[in-house]
Write an enzyme that holds these catalytic residues in place. Sequence first.
Site, PDB file in Angstrom:
ATOM      1  N   ALA A  72       0.660  -1.350   0.046  1.00  0.00           N
ATOM      2  CA  ALA A  72       0.120   0.011   0.004  1.00  0.00           C
ATOM      3  C   ALA A  72       0.319   1.630  -0.391  1.00  0.00           C
ATOM      4  CB  ALA A  72      -1.025   0.326   1.150  1.00  0.00           C
ATOM      5  N   GLY A  88      -6.309  -6.812   0.157  1.00  0.00           N
ATOM      6  CA  GLY A  88      -6.540  -5.490   0.987  1.00  0.00           C
ATOM      7  C   GLY A  88      -5.648  -4.159   1.263  1.00  0.00           C
ATOM      8  N   GLU A  89      -5.972  -3.359   2.326  1.00  0.00           N
ATOM      9  CA  GLU A  89      -5.398  -1.846   2.492  1.00  0.00           C
ATOM     10  C   GLU A  89      -5.218  -1.134   2.119  1.00  0.00           C
ATOM     11  OE1 GLU A  89      -0.458  -3.497   1.857  1.00  0.00           O
ATOM     12  OE2 GLU A  89      -0.873  -5.468   2.630  1.00  0.00           O
ATOM     13  N   GLY A  90      -5.940  -0.787   1.478  1.00  0.00           N
ATOM     14  CA  GLY A  90      -6.050   0.331   0.034  1.00  0.00           C
ATOM     15  C   GLY A  90      -5.412  -0.589  -1.663  1.00  0.00           C
TER      16      GLY A  90
END
Length: 362
Positions: free
Chosen positions: A100, A327-329
Amino acid sequence: MTSPLGETIGAIRPVEPGPMAEARAHQDRLTKPSGSLGVLEDVAVRLAGIAGTCPPPLPAPAALAIFAADHGVHAQGVSPWPQEVTAQMVANFTAGGAVANAFAAEVGASVTVVDVGVAADLPPAPRLLARKVAYGTADLSQGPAMTEEQATAALTAGIEVARDLVEAGARCLVTGDMGIANTTASAALICAFTGRPAAEVTGRGTGVDDATYEHKIEIVRRGLRVNGIAEAGAAPEGPGEALRVLAAVGGLEHAAIAGFVLGAAAARVPVILDGVIAGAAALAAGALAPDAVGYCLAGHRSAEPGHAVALAHLGLDPLVDLRLRLGEGTGGLLAHPLVSAAARVMHEVATFDSAGVADKGE
């Protein structure tokens, strides 16, 4: 006294149809075949509705908020990763060493990490906000994961982070998450808010074998059952029931991301959703305040099966599909240049009249 959650929900208005119609008409006058930019034209139209003006402002700078929390359901063996990884990854985010961080640097986004429920005491660090509501949730397969008060506190934390980022100059928000076992809670939320069965929306998360996958599906079913939620029943009606469901089977980061979405909508700023955790959280936000969905853009479609179900229920088209499941953005960040490009077209591309280009005949 009205609560921050109530005030935020009360401040959310529908995206404005007038500027959206103006943006659609403007797209048709630009020097390109009508509709030739596909989904990007829809993005530009939505941005105009969000801002209430045409052309819409450029959605930059962007700000990523990674909400981190742990899950009691981890004790049921639904993930091969130890729970300690949540805290370790928070340290990695603040040190700038995660995917990220690399993607945020590539697109020029800031990174804020928010501890809303990590099951450890975290030392102060740059870019880390301490908003801990609890040391993780309870086990959703044994009863409610959170009290409604805890869910409300996490929602409020997300609202406040969104407000502060916008006040600091962000013009586009991106959701991020970290929490070992959070795909289990996501599947339960998606079941509850869409009425789809557990086997259809539960994925393998960070990677589980077949036996663990079947066990994970059963844990989701058990979580719904013990919390009085029908596996293939009707979606919860009204904010009160939506809050109960979020508290029963969600995570602290789900609640915080839902609040983040609500805060973006109240501020009339677009929010790019990341993967399945963000999709589950957006379902909760939409159940609490249906007009908030108009401020959401789907950054990507996750490899998790529940994410496509959530996006379909929300009526959102993903901008990219790269089979991401991190995930994480990460997926939301990769989509930000596309969102910015959609807005820039509205400002910089000439019309047929201004460029002296002949339009097609009628």
